[in-house]
Design a protein around this motif. Structure first.
Motif, PDB file in Angstrom:
ATOM      1  N   GLU A 275      17.991 -47.952  42.882  1.00 27.37           N
ATOM      2  CA  GLU A 275      18.357 -49.022  43.807  1.00 27.37           C
ATOM      3  C   GLU A 275      17.872 -50.371  43.303  1.00 27.37           C
ATOM      4  N   GLN A 276      16.671 -50.397  42.725  1.00 24.60           N
ATOM      5  CA  GLN A 276      16.146 -51.652  42.191  1.00 24.60           C
ATOM      6  C   GLN A 276      16.970 -52.122  41.005  1.00 24.60           C
ATOM      7  N   ALA A 277      17.371 -51.173  40.152  1.00 21.69           N
ATOM      8  CA  ALA A 277      18.213 -51.529  39.002  1.00 21.69           C
ATOM      9  C   ALA A 277      19.556 -52.073  39.474  1.00 21.69           C
ATOM     10  N   PHE A 278      20.128 -51.456  40.501  1.00 23.19           N
ATOM     11  CA  PHE A 278      21.408 -51.915  41.030  1.00 23.19           C
ATOM     12  C   PHE A 278      21.269 -53.298  41.653  1.00 23.19           C
ATOM     13  N   LEU A 279      20.202 -53.534  42.408  1.00 26.05           N
ATOM     14  CA  LEU A 279      19.985 -54.836  43.020  1.00 26.05           C
ATOM     15  C   LEU A 279      19.849 -55.927  41.960  1.00 26.05           C
ATOM     16  N   SER A 280      19.058 -55.659  40.924  1.00 26.98           N
ATOM     17  CA  SER A 280      18.893 -56.642  39.854  1.00 26.98           C
ATOM     18  C   SER A 280      20.223 -56.930  39.171  1.00 26.98           C
ATOM     19  N   PHE A 281      20.996 -55.873  38.961  1.00 29.16           N
ATOM     20  CA  PHE A 281      22.317 -56.017  38.342  1.00 29.16           C
ATOM     21  C   PHE A 281      23.223 -56.899  39.207  1.00 29.16           C
ATOM     22  N   VAL A 282      23.246 -56.644  40.508  1.00 25.00           N
ATOM     23  CA  VAL A 282      24.111 -57.404  41.412  1.00 25.00           C
ATOM     24  C   VAL A 282      23.693 -58.865  41.470  1.00 25.00           C
ATOM     25  N   LEU A 283      22.397 -59.128  41.644  1.00 25.25           N
ATOM     26  CA  LEU A 283      21.922 -60.502  41.748  1.00 25.25           C
ATOM     27  C   LEU A 283      22.229 -61.289  40.485  1.00 25.25           C
TER      28      LEU A 283
END
Length: 300
Positions: A275-283
């Motif tokens: 989830e953290q990797a996905f959030l960083s990717f999205v931001l």
């Protein structure tokens, strides 16, 4: 500063090229360049200089690269990391459909093929179990029962879908009153409630001629994309119509203002590595930063 920025910086340094690094990372070159510019702005110093079409590290860039690699090695050795081989589930709730965010989920899944997205789509803003989702896409007036972080996705304007064989499809914009005699497709829930655009037609002085109604946004899109009727769509649907041959979207002038579309995620819940990797990717892809910092109430 985010972990993904460090990974991007290291990849550019390794390839001595933004273009080659973007190909390796499978992201767009403008997004990668934007990430680098934000990192340099945060650090207050340039990391590269261009020589013969190559990205050459500055003296500070060489120092920062050595530090970056130590950080990445430390993370890899001391923390459960997220990799393409690690099965992971990410839950996303859509108060309103947003094509931009949906495309980011697809792009992330291509990078990490074992990722499973559990997605819920709300009909006509109907309430759903928001606490079951790590990420929620909704309007800026969305009320949630817990403190959240949030980031801006895009403004929410409206378009009208017009059959391409209709003369109105050639217009630069349309007003809602010009559509009073046209056939429409609307979303309607199980209680008979129409989507908001139907009520705005009423307020504009006419009852729209509804020739097709459904409780599902996909069926609405499917019917309209075949050039069968007119329909109203928020701006988040615009990319979906780019390859539609029988219908096109025309900006709607004078439609009542709607709130912006935001991404929400809980403040007081530890995100998993995936989830953290996905959030960083999205931001990084939407080139924004959270609208509020941890520790502050994120309720709109």
């Amino acid at each position: 500063m985010e972990l993904l920025q460090l990974q991007y910086f290291e990849c550019i340094a390794k390839n001595e090229s933004v273009t080659k690094a973007a190909e390796e990372l499978r992201i767009s070159q403008p997004s990668l360049s934007g990430s680098l510019l934000r990192l340099e702005k945060e650090l207050g110093a340039p990391l590269f200089e261009r020589k013969n079409r190559k990205m050459i590290l500055t003296s500070y860039g060489e120092y920062f690269l050595s530090t970056t690699r130590k950080v990445l090695e430390l993370i890899n050795s001391s923390k459960l990391s997220f990799s393409s081989d690690m099965p992971a589930r990410i839950a996303v709730g859509f108060q309103n459909y947003n094509e931009r965010f949906f495309s980011l989920m697809e792009e992330f899944q291509r990078r990490y093929p074992t990722t499973e997205f559990n997605v819920h789509g709300s009909t006509l803003n109907a309430p759903f179990a928001t606490g079951s989702f790590s990420f929620i896409v909704g309007q800026s007036n969305l009320q949630l029962p817990f403190s959240t972080n949030k980031a801006f996705l895009e403004p929410r304007h409206y378009y009208v879908a017009v059959p391409r064989d209709n003369p109105l499809s050639q217009r630069e914009f349309l007003s809602i009153k010009e559509l009073r005699d046209e056939p429409f497709c609307f979303i309607r829930d199980e209680h008979g409630k129409f989507e908001y655009a139907y009520q705005f037609c009423i307020e504009s002085g006419f009852i729209p001629r509804c020739v097709f109604s459904t409780n599902n946004a996909f069926y609405k899109y499917r019917y309209v994309a075949n050039g069968s009727s007119f329909a109203f769509f928020p701006s988040g649907w615009y990319p979906v119509f780019q390859n539609v041959s029988k219908a096109t979207l025309v900006p709607l002038k004078g439609f009542k203002k709607h709130s912006d579309t935001l991404l929400y995620w809980p403040q007081n819940v530890q995100l998993s590595p995936a989830e953290q990797a996905f959030l960083s990717f999205v931001l990084d892809q939407i080139e924004t930063t959270p609208l509020n910092s941890p520790g502050k109430s994120g309720n709109p």
